[in-house]
Scaffold this active site. Structure first.
Site, PDB file in Angstrom:
ATOM      1  CE  LYS A 151     -55.145  17.840 -90.106  1.00 32.81           C
ATOM      2  NZ  LYS A 151     -56.522  17.629 -89.977  1.00 32.81           N
ATOM      3  CG  ASN A 152     -57.021  13.974 -91.258  1.00 32.18           C
ATOM      4  OD1 ASN A 152     -56.876  14.888 -90.445  1.00 32.18           O
ATOM      5  ND2 ASN A 152     -57.007  14.176 -92.557  1.00 32.18           N
ATOM      6  NE  ARG A 199     -64.822  20.266 -90.438  1.00 29.96           N
ATOM      7  CZ  ARG A 199     -65.963  20.934 -90.457  1.00 29.96           C
ATOM      8  NH1 ARG A 199     -65.956  22.215 -90.174  1.00 29.96           N
ATOM      9  NH2 ARG A 199     -67.097  20.347 -90.737  1.00 29.96           N
ATOM     10  CB  CYS A 208     -58.674  24.197 -93.721  1.00 31.33           C
ATOM     11  SG  CYS A 208     -57.188  23.693 -92.846  1.00 31.33           S
ATOM     12  CG  ASP A 238     -56.586  16.197 -97.220  1.00 30.40           C
ATOM     13  OD1 ASP A 238     -57.254  15.182 -97.000  1.00 30.40           O
ATOM     14  OD2 ASP A 238     -56.967  17.337 -96.974  1.00 30.40           O
ATOM     15  CB  VAL A 260     -63.179  15.966-101.890  1.00 23.30           C
ATOM     16  CG1 VAL A 260     -63.544  15.743-100.424  1.00 23.30           C
ATOM     17  CG2 VAL A 260     -62.835  14.639-102.563  1.00 23.30           C
TER      18      VAL A 260
END
Ligand code: EPZ
Length: 440
Positions: free
Chosen positions: A23-24, A97, A121, A311, A333
């Site tokens: 996803k990233n 984002r 989020c 994450d 983070v």
């Protein structure tokens, strides 16, 4: 209509599933196609909401995005790229984002960009100051507009000597997507080096970009006037793989994750073993399972790559509620990433969050009133309850807590999970979870 999941807990999750493109990375590779003078082809694309959002934004800007029905592979043709109306952009950006990463490519392609106020989020303030600072240093003009920012570069974008105050993934991607076609050379110090960043650099190199990653987090980019298209298979989603690994531990199950890649998960695998999990690595995936016996507590600090990824901590915290003893997690983070523990406490977990840096050193959030350290005492019996999903990774942790709890849980807001976990209800079904989905 929204869906409601009714979960009957206590059933070990066992079976096989596949994780696909990260996803990233995938949405960023899609944006990179804007920089090319010809079509690009992206493979291993997951069916997640973030991909839909970027597909719509690209189409809005005149990019032809075609999805191959069988495989889901994408063909992205930027040849007719154009400006879009700010109202349309705002309407389509959703809570993603990613729009902030359109700046460089759109300025190179059509001379300007409008970026709506961003979503994402609620795990911290999520500022974009690093992004705007580097764009200005490339020569961009940033104007605050109603509901967003307008960015242009009347004199073009020129390579710059840049340094990030923190190895931000997004800001590093911003520099990469802007520098590759800027005039002259760019040096970025303090860059992020996550596997998704390296995969984006691989995409750009295939397009003809000249990018060097040095050992001291310095990235050098030699700007080129034109880039071709690319054909690329996205790297697998290491966050989803780790999420299912934690699910296997929490439910005392056994899950084979096809596509999980050891080299992207080394720190997670070490931690997983220290907690008491077991894994078998094969050529095309990793089997994660609870080998029986007790889980062990540990002291964990999240960090940028190659540290323990932020994450990964939410689903693992649920496993720590089942460990025999006291664990400590220091989140360095994001400043506000323990909100999800409220629901776990309501289910019976014993978790306290603290303002102090409970780790090896001071982080950016020390003495700033952020509840960014957690103390987890276990084992705790989890009981089913009403849950409303707060964010993507916290939401997944609620789901696995409900699957491990005794009794029934009613879970709402599950659409958020579709943002980052492809077909997760079908995967739960394949793993033998006992649940129903109803629409409200
Ligand atoms: C990316 O977010 C990921 N999202 C996040 O995954 C991931 O947790 C994060 O990187 C860290 O690995 C995507 O790639 C879409 P950052 P990003 O910029 O780029 C501060 C998930 O669940 N910062 O590395 O937004 C920021 O506040 C998501 O998949 C500034 O201060 O993360 C944070 O404290 C969650 N100013 C830190 O840097 C800026 O301009 C790390 O943020 C930018 C960031």
């Amino acid at each position: 209509m929204s869906s409601v999941l009714t979960v009957r807990g206590g059933v070990p999750l066992a079976g096989r599933l596949e994780v696909r493109g990260a996803k990233n990375l995938v949405p960023k590779a899609m944006v990179a196609a804007l920089l090319g003078s010809e079509p690009s082809y992206l493979r291993n694309v997951p069916e997640i909401k973030d991909v839909d959002v970027v597909t719509n934004l690209l189409k809005l800007h005149g990019v032809d995005v075609a999805k191959e029905p069988e495989t889901g592979d994408l063909r992205l043709d930027p040849v007719n790229a154009k400006t879009a109306s700010t109202a349309d952009i705002d309407a389509h950006a959703g809570d993603s984002r990613i729009p902030i990463l359109f700046c460089g490519p759109l300025i190179h392609s059509i001379g300007e960009a409008f970026i709506p106020d961003l979503g994402g989020c609620k795990i911290g303030d999520r500022p974009i100051d690093f992004h705007l600072d580097v764009l200005r240093q490339f020569g961009a003009v940033v104007e605050k507009r109603h509901a967003g920012i307008h960015i242009s570069a009347p004199k073009g974008l020129k390579g710059a000597k840049l340094s990030l105050p923190y190895p931000s993934v997004g800001a590093t991607e911003q520099v990469l997507l802007t520098a590759v076609r800027a005039e002259g050379n760019t040096e970025l110090r303090g860059a992020a080096t996550e596997p998704e960043i390296i995969d984006l650099i691989a995409v750009l190199q295939k397009m003809g970009a000249l990018i060097t990653v040095q050992t001291d987090r310095t990235i050098r980019i030699e700007g080129v006037s034109e880039l071709s298209g690319y054909t690329h298979r996205a790297l697998p989603d290491r966050i989803e793989a780790a999420s299912w690994a934690s699910a296997a531990l929490v439910t005392r199950g056994d899950i084979y994750v096809k596509g999980a890649k050891q080299t992207d998960m080394m720190t997670f695998l070490n931690t997983y073993k220290k907690v008491g999990g077991a894994f078998d690595i094969s050529d095309d995936g990793i089997r994660f399972y609870h080998p029986g016996g007790k889980l062990s507590p540990l002291v964990l600090e999240t960090d940028v790559h190659p540290g323990f990824m932020t994450d990964w901590q939410q689903p693992l915290v649920v496993a720590l509620t089942q460990a025999e003893g006291v664990s400590i997690v220091h989140e360095t983070v994001y400043e506000n990433r323990f909100g999800f523990t409220d629901a776990l406490v309501r289910m019976g977990a014993n978790i306290q969050v603290h303002r102090e840096c409970l780790g090896s050193g001071q982080c950016r959030f020390g003495q700033r009133n952020f509840l960014h350290s957690a103390v987890i005492s276990g084992p705790a019996q989890l009981s089913g309850t009403e849950i409303d999903i707060p964010d993507l990774r916290g939401g997944f942790s609620h789901l696995i807590a409900a699957l491990a709890a005794t009794g029934t849980s009613t879970v709402t807001g599950i659409d958020i999970i579709n943002r980052g976990y492809e077909r997760f209800t079908q995967k739960l079904e394949a793993l033998g979870a006992d649940f129903d989905i109803t629409s409200r």
